[in-house]
Design an enzyme around this catalytic site. Structure first.
Site, PDB file in Angstrom:
ATOM      1  N   GLU A 118       0.849  -1.188   0.000  1.00  0.00           N
ATOM      2  CA  GLU A 118       0.000   0.000   0.000  1.00  0.00           C
ATOM      3  C   GLU A 118       0.888   1.241   0.000  1.00  0.00           C
ATOM      4  O   GLU A 118       1.959   1.231   0.616  1.00  0.00           O
ATOM      5  CB  GLU A 118      -0.898  -0.010   1.242  1.00  0.00           C
ATOM      6  CG  GLU A 118      -1.870  -1.185   1.225  1.00  0.00           C
ATOM      7  CD  GLU A 118      -2.790  -1.246   2.448  1.00  0.00           C
ATOM      8  OE1 GLU A 118      -2.682  -0.366   3.331  1.00  0.00           O
ATOM      9  OE2 GLU A 118      -3.614  -2.177   2.500  1.00  0.00           O
ATOM     10  N   HIS A 132      -7.771   1.324   2.010  1.00  0.00           N
ATOM     11  CA  HIS A 132      -7.637   0.872   3.414  1.00  0.00           C
ATOM     12  C   HIS A 132      -8.391   1.815   4.376  1.00  0.00           C
ATOM     13  O   HIS A 132      -7.812   2.339   5.338  1.00  0.00           O
ATOM     14  CB  HIS A 132      -6.150   0.785   3.803  1.00  0.00           C
ATOM     15  CG  HIS A 132      -5.925  -0.164   4.958  1.00  0.00           C
ATOM     16  ND1 HIS A 132      -4.810  -0.922   5.101  1.00  0.00           N
ATOM     17  CD2 HIS A 132      -6.690  -0.460   6.038  1.00  0.00           C
ATOM     18  CE1 HIS A 132      -4.884  -1.641   6.195  1.00  0.00           C
ATOM     19  NE2 HIS A 132      -6.029  -1.367   6.792  1.00  0.00           N
TER      20      HIS A 132
HETATM   21  P1  NAI Z   1     -10.372 -10.769  15.593  1.00  0.00           P
HETATM   22  O1  NAI Z   1      -9.078 -11.174  16.170  1.00  0.00           O
HETATM   23  O2  NAI Z   1     -11.464 -10.336  16.491  1.00  0.00           O
HETATM   24  O3  NAI Z   1     -10.935 -11.964  14.666  1.00  0.00           O
HETATM   25  C1  NAI Z   1     -10.152 -12.700  13.776  1.00  0.00           C
HETATM   26  C2  NAI Z   1     -10.735 -14.106  13.685  1.00  0.00           C
HETATM   27  O4  NAI Z   1     -10.078 -14.812  12.646  1.00  0.00           O
HETATM   28  C3  NAI Z   1     -10.560 -14.923  14.961  1.00  0.00           C
HETATM   29  O5  NAI Z   1     -11.804 -15.431  15.384  1.00  0.00           O
HETATM   30  C4  NAI Z   1      -9.602 -16.030  14.540  1.00  0.00           C
HETATM   31  O6  NAI Z   1      -9.820 -17.240  15.233  1.00  0.00           O
HETATM   32  C5  NAI Z   1      -9.930 -16.155  13.081  1.00  0.00           C
HETATM   33  N1  NAI Z   1      -8.895 -16.790  12.276  1.00  0.00           N
HETATM   34  C6  NAI Z   1      -7.539 -16.690  12.380  1.00  0.00           C
HETATM   35  N2  NAI Z   1      -6.942 -17.430  11.433  1.00  0.00           N
HETATM   36  C7  NAI Z   1      -7.927 -18.008  10.687  1.00  0.00           C
HETATM   37  C8  NAI Z   1      -7.954 -18.866   9.572  1.00  0.00           C
HETATM   38  N3  NAI Z   1      -6.820 -19.305   9.000  1.00  0.00           N
HETATM   39  N4  NAI Z   1      -9.152 -19.255   9.086  1.00  0.00           N
HETATM   40  C9  NAI Z   1     -10.304 -18.832   9.665  1.00  0.00           C
HETATM   41  N5  NAI Z   1     -10.353 -18.027  10.723  1.00  0.00           N
HETATM   42  C10 NAI Z   1      -9.181 -17.607  11.236  1.00  0.00           C
HETATM   43  O7  NAI Z   1     -10.035  -9.631  14.523  1.00  0.00           O
HETATM   44  P2  NAI Z   1     -10.998  -8.482  13.991  1.00  0.00           P
HETATM   45  O8  NAI Z   1     -10.962  -7.314  14.901  1.00  0.00           O
HETATM   46  O9  NAI Z   1     -12.305  -9.055  13.624  1.00  0.00           O
HETATM   47  O10 NAI Z   1     -10.204  -8.036  12.668  1.00  0.00           O
HETATM   48  C11 NAI Z   1     -10.117  -8.885  11.547  1.00  0.00           C
HETATM   49  C12 NAI Z   1      -9.153  -8.309  10.524  1.00  0.00           C
HETATM   50  O11 NAI Z   1      -9.608  -7.026  10.093  1.00  0.00           O
HETATM   51  C13 NAI Z   1      -7.732  -8.096  11.057  1.00  0.00           C
HETATM   52  O12 NAI Z   1      -6.824  -8.554  10.091  1.00  0.00           O
HETATM   53  C14 NAI Z   1      -7.601  -6.593  11.157  1.00  0.00           C
HETATM   54  O13 NAI Z   1      -6.266  -6.166  10.971  1.00  0.00           O
HETATM   55  C15 NAI Z   1      -8.490  -6.143  10.012  1.00  0.00           C
HETATM   56  N6  NAI Z   1      -8.960  -4.764  10.117  1.00  0.00           N
HETATM   57  C16 NAI Z   1      -9.026  -4.006   8.977  1.00  0.00           C
HETATM   58  C17 NAI Z   1      -9.443  -2.691   9.028  1.00  0.00           C
HETATM   59  C18 NAI Z   1      -9.526  -1.872   7.793  1.00  0.00           C
HETATM   60  O14 NAI Z   1      -9.409  -0.647   7.865  1.00  0.00           O
HETATM   61  N7  NAI Z   1      -9.738  -2.466   6.639  1.00  0.00           N
HETATM   62  C19 NAI Z   1      -9.797  -2.046  10.293  1.00  0.00           C
HETATM   63  C20 NAI Z   1      -9.823  -2.957  11.431  1.00  0.00           C
HETATM   64  C21 NAI Z   1      -9.376  -4.254  11.328  1.00  0.00           C
END
Ligand code: NAI
Length: 406
Positions: free
Chosen positions: A266, A289
């Site tokens: 990015e 993003h």
């Molecule tokens: P979280 O930690 O609450 O949830 C992530 C989930 O993914 C967990 O339940 C975990 O067990 C699961 N997981 C991990 N590896 C996996 C796999 N191989 N297959 C299936 N499930 C798997 O995280 P949250 O807060 O929901 O965030 C998710 C993503 O969103 C993160 O990567 C974060 O960096 C991203 N994000 C992006 C933003 C944006 O501006 N686009 C803003 C905020 C977060």
């Protein structure tokens, strides 16, 4: 009262942190300074000498050099999601706890996902662009309602579950796959395998962290298992979906559209150019993003991080700290609280207990957590042994920082 007076606790907030944070600190009696910009290493190394609490966003780097000068610093608040701008290991060794706001923008991401699902199903992104260019492209073919369609959520964490609730309220069927066992919300159904989710979904949306296991979670192999004419959304991390493979699948029509907010590479700033193989492909919504970038998220970040820092100062709670053992001990009335950060070495707890009992106090509660480097101890004693106990504990060779409250 033995707690250090709040008006003498200097809080330095940089990078125009939301005024919510400023007000929370001020209302609690702290001495707060708010600066609009980030500080460079040399400036911060000088300024940090008198600072007890530092608030930053993503542009200020708290390096080893800065920390070497931070002898009064208790805690750093990163008013953002990431913490890689802080030397976490060095902060830990110095007894400086670090907090951030990982979930303040959860709802913002979930809402954008929902918006994009409808926009993709209706090809509304392309139609809007055409209309701006003076093209009248009134069609119904290939445009769908989302009601009754199946949304497959990969990663059923904070964001995934919010998306689940919102999607169901629009009449979608929700299935999900997570590597951990997760409680399904509403009528959502869990899938035993990732493949099961891929095969049965009309829309697949990724909400996983970036890890060794999630890099290239979706490549041409997985895409080939998806239904023809299905859609892909990735608003999680840039390396989760293989962009060249997605571009190929969009060109062949196997995938009918995509919403992508995150990219393997990015631009560093808004001034740098952005290049992607997905540019100019049909029915592809590209966003820079911004999944979590809303005014509400900024406000939430302000209060979430400020509250964590205030709780740490006021009662020693380290819940959700990113570099300290996460401890929370209920307040005991008419007790005095001793907080100790020390090297994680055997015998320290025994020595502390001896210091306290030699000073004639009784320990009413005690909670110790450790990382490989440090131990963090919260302990309530029945007697004000104030400065003497701090002096004795500080003399211990394993001691890093000691505070006394109330
Ligand atoms: P979280 O930690 O609450 O949830 C992530 C989930 O993914 C967990 O339940 C975990 O067990 C699961 N997981 C991990 N590896 C996996 C796999 N191989 N297959 C299936 N499930 C798997 O995280 P949250 O807060 O929901 O965030 C998710 C993503 O969103 C993160 O990567 C974060 O960096 C991203 N994000 C992006 C933003 C944006 O501006 N686009 C803003 C905020 C977060």
């Amino acid at each position: 009262m033995t707690s250090y007076p709040k008006e003498k606790i200097n809080v330095l907030l940089l990078e125009n942190i939301h005024e919510n944070a400023l007000n929370l600190f001020k209302n609690d009696g702290f001495n707060v300074t708010l600066l609009k910009d980030a500080l460079l290493e040399d400036e911060l190394s000088e300024k940090i000498k008198d600072v007890h609490i530092l608030g930053i966003r993503s542009k200020t780097n708290v390096t080893k050099k800065v920390l070497e000068n931070a002898n009064k610093l208790f805690s750093i608040g990163c008013f953002c999601i990431g913490t890689n701008q802080v030397d976490l290991a060095e902060s830990e060794k110095k007894g400086v706890s670090v907090f951030n706001a990982p979930y303040s923008n959860t709802r913002s991401v979930a809402e954008l996902v929902i918006a994009e699902i409808i926009m993709l199903a209706r090809k509304a992104g392309d139609q809007s662009r055409d209309a701006h260019l003076g093209k009248w492209n009134k069609i119904a073919t290939g445009c769908f309602e989302v009601r009754g369609k199946t949304l497959g959520i990969i990663g059923y964490g904070h964001i995934g579950t919010q998306v689940s609730v919102l999607a169901e309220s629009m009449g979608m069927s929700v299935i999900y796959f997570d590597i951990q066992t997760k409680l399904p919300l509403g009528n959502a159904k869990t899938c035993d395998t990732y493949e099961e989710a891929l095969k049965n979904s009309d829309f697949i949306t990724f909400h996983v962290p970036e890890s060794e296991d999630t890099v290239n979670l979706l490549t041409k192999k997985e895409i080939s298992k998806m239904k023809k004419g299905s859609y892909i959304l990735n608003l999680s991390r840039g390396k989760v979906v293989s962009i060249p493979d997605l571009a190929d699948a969009l060109k062949t029509g196997h995938i009918a559209g995509a919403g992508i907010d995150v990219f393997p590479e990015e631009p560093k700033s808004n001034k740098d150019p952005f290049v992607s193989e997905l540019q100019n492909l049909p029915n592809v919504i590209l966003t820079p993003h911004v999944g979590g970038s809303t005014e509400e998220a900024q406000k939430n970040i302000g209060s979430e991080v400020a509250n964590k820092l205030i709780r740490y100062i006021n009662n020693g709670s380290t819940s959700f700290s990113v570099n300290f053992p996460n401890l929370e001990l209920p307040l005991l009335k008419e007790n005095y609280r001793i907080l100790s950060v020390h090297k994680n070495q055997p015998g320290f707890l025994r020595d502390i207990n001896k210091i306290v009992s030699d000073l004639g106090a009784n320990i009413n509660s005690q909670f110790l957590g450790t990382t490989s480097e440090i131990g963090y101890l919260i302990m309530d004693v029945n007697k004000n042994i104030g400065d003497k106990v701090r002096e004795e504990i500080s003399k211990h060779s394993f001691s890093i920082k000691t505070r006394i409250l109330y």
